[in-house]
Design a protein around this motif. Structure first.
Motif, PDB file in Angstrom:
ATOM      1  N   CYS A 231      -4.563   3.364  -5.981  1.00  0.00           N
ATOM      2  CA  CYS A 231      -5.268   2.379  -5.159  1.00  0.00           C
ATOM      3  C   CYS A 231      -5.180   2.757  -3.696  1.00  0.00           C
TER       4      CYS A 231
ATOM      5  N   LYS B  58      -5.740   0.609  -1.307  1.00  0.00           N
ATOM      6  CA  LYS B  58      -5.500  -0.590  -0.500  1.00  0.00           C
ATOM      7  C   LYS B  58      -4.049  -1.051  -0.572  1.00  0.00           C
ATOM      8  N   ASP B  59      -3.751  -2.026   0.252  1.00  0.00           N
ATOM      9  CA  ASP B  59      -2.353  -2.398   0.432  1.00  0.00           C
ATOM     10  C   ASP B  59      -2.144  -3.916   0.418  1.00  0.00           C
ATOM     11  N   CYS B  60      -2.816  -4.602  -0.467  1.00  0.00           N
ATOM     12  CA  CYS B  60      -2.691  -6.063  -0.538  1.00  0.00           C
ATOM     13  C   CYS B  60      -1.207  -6.441  -0.605  1.00  0.00           C
TER      14      CYS B  60
ATOM     15  N   CYS C  96       0.431  -7.263  -4.241  1.00  0.00           N
ATOM     16  CA  CYS C  96       0.122  -6.503  -5.455  1.00  0.00           C
ATOM     17  C   CYS C  96       1.095  -5.355  -5.699  1.00  0.00           C
TER      18      CYS C  96
ATOM     19  N   ARG D 185       0.040  -1.652  -4.957  1.00  0.00           N
ATOM     20  CA  ARG D 185      -0.469  -1.341  -3.611  1.00  0.00           C
ATOM     21  C   ARG D 185      -0.065   0.079  -3.231  1.00  0.00           C
TER      22      ARG D 185
ATOM     23  N   GLU E  31      -8.443   0.364  -6.328  1.00  0.00           N
ATOM     24  CA  GLU E  31      -9.708   0.553  -5.608  1.00  0.00           C
ATOM     25  C   GLU E  31      -9.788   1.924  -4.935  1.00  0.00           C
TER      26      GLU E  31
END
Ligand code: 5AD
Ligand code: FES
Length: 385
Positions: free
Chosen positions: A81, A83-85, A88, A91, A128
């Protein structure tokens, strides 16, 4: 004299406010339209009122869409992924995760299993990425899945935010549903649970949902329930948001803390897991009353708190369940949150245990059916039966 008059008036005003304030759950559940206050009252229902809410939601589901439950075989094909939510477990910054990418053969074998077992459709989910290599790969997989299943398997994608062109391309290659959770419809709360940079923009997420609908997908979204800093009013607003953007399907479940994420620092502020679970059930029930003809998934996160969590959701309004078909070796590396269930069950066992449990919950499995949302057909003026 004047004083008595004013006192009478204010008593009446207080009485009026009081009456409004205690609008009965019993009456609210019979309505077709709901104000924010109504929804807050439903989310706060306890005891007998809570039971009334659950029964009314189940009844509304049976009357509107019947007792069929649709399977979506879930294939978590990669945990890589970009992204770095902050909530999560997979991440980008979590270095403890062993990153994997299932091979085409493994993914297609899982889809073949779904098709042979008449699951009707599959969900391809991943972290993502938006590199051309990733976009091309998904595109190729979509075509192969259509081919191996005689065009019969329905395909939902859940691969995050992409460009209009990518969404369009994937739609043309066979995906017809897309899941992209808004996570919270409050821009303020969204900002608290995501890094503050353009890669994690609330506006972009909203725009993607618009584009998805525009491309012809059945669009699904949802929120996490019981996040730190989240209020009942925000949850009621989440429900109104789902109604306003007129989604076809919703997946929403309790937030579950993960120790290798920044949001874990706020774990002391959380409601108990049981309370988050209960609130998630109330959200599902209230949503069924608000949007009777959409598809609502019994979120896997419910099962992480209560082993019978998903069946409980079916009993109060959900109609979709996502048996995990991810190859077993990869499952422990797709831990979005703690205690994610079914880590070592193979797909066959999953199916048998699910079947029994769904029947116990009064559901009938829609084998071999896509189980599209009636709402989608209605909003496009197509008869669904
Ligand atoms: N708890 C519950 N749900 C989570 N998700 C991600 N992390 C968590 C967590 N810690 C959900 C998000 C995402 C979906 C794939 O999983 O809502 O959209
Ligand atoms: Fe992967 Fe949020 S951490 S999309």
């Amino acid at each position: 004299m004047g004083f008595i008059f004013i006192e009478k008036l204010s008593q009446r005003a207080i009485g009026f406010v009081y009456l409004r304030g205690v609008k009965n759950v019993k009456d609210i559940v019979l309505q077709d339209t709901f104000s924010k206050e109504d929804l807050v009252a439903l989310l706060q229902a306890e005891g007998n009122d809570r039971q009334l809410l659950f029964e009314a939601a189940y009844e509304r589901k049976i009357q509107t869409i019947g007792n069929k439950v649709f399977f979506r075989g879930l294939v978590e094909f990669s945990n890589i992924c970009s992204k770095d939510c902050l909530y999560c477990g997979i991440r980008k910054s979590n270095e403890k995760v062993v990153r994997y990418e299932a091979s085409d053969e493994e993914i297609l074998a899982a889809c073949r299993f779904a098709w042979e077992n008449r699951f009707g459709s599959v969900v391809l989910q991943s972290g993502e990425l938006s590199s051309p290599a990733f976009v091309n790969r998904v595109d190729r997989l979509l075509r192969s899945i259509k081919q191996l299943s005689n065009n019969e398997l329905g395909i939902t994608l859940s691969c995050g935010e992409q460009s209009r062109e990518t969404y369009r391309r994937w739609f043309e290659s066979g995906a017809h549903r897309y899941l992209l959770r808004i996570e919270s419809s409050s821009p303020e709360l969204y900002a608290k649970i995501h890094p503050n940079n353009p890669q994690h923009s609330f506006e972009k997420r909203l725009e993607c949902l618009r584009v998805l609908k525009n491309c012809g997908y059945q669009a699904g979204t949802g929120v996490m329930i019981g996040l730190p800093f989240q209020t009942m009013e925000q949850l009621a607003d989440d429900l109104l948001f789902l109604k306003k953007i007129d989604v076809d399907m919703v997946g929403m479940g309790p937030y579950i803390e993960h120790e290798d994420t920044p949001l874990y620092a706020f774990r002391n502020q959380l409601k108990s897991k049981q309370e988050r679970f209960d609130l998630a059930l109330k959200m599902v029930a209230a949503l069924r009353l608000l949007m009777p003809d959409i598809n609502i998934a019994a979120a896997t996160a419910l099962q992480a708190i209560d082993p019978a969590g998903r069946e409980k959701a079916l009993k109060i309004g959900a109609n979709v369940i996502m048996p995990n078909l991810t190859p077993c070796d990869f499952r422990k590396e797709y831990q979005l949150y703690e205690d994610k269930p079914c880590l070592d069950e193979d797909a066959d066992l999953c199916r048998n245990c699910l079947e029994a449990r769904i029947e116990l919950a009064g559901g009938e499995i829609g084998y071999g059916e896509w189980g599209d949302s009636r709402h989608f057909f209605k909003r496009n003026g197509i008869p669904s039966d």
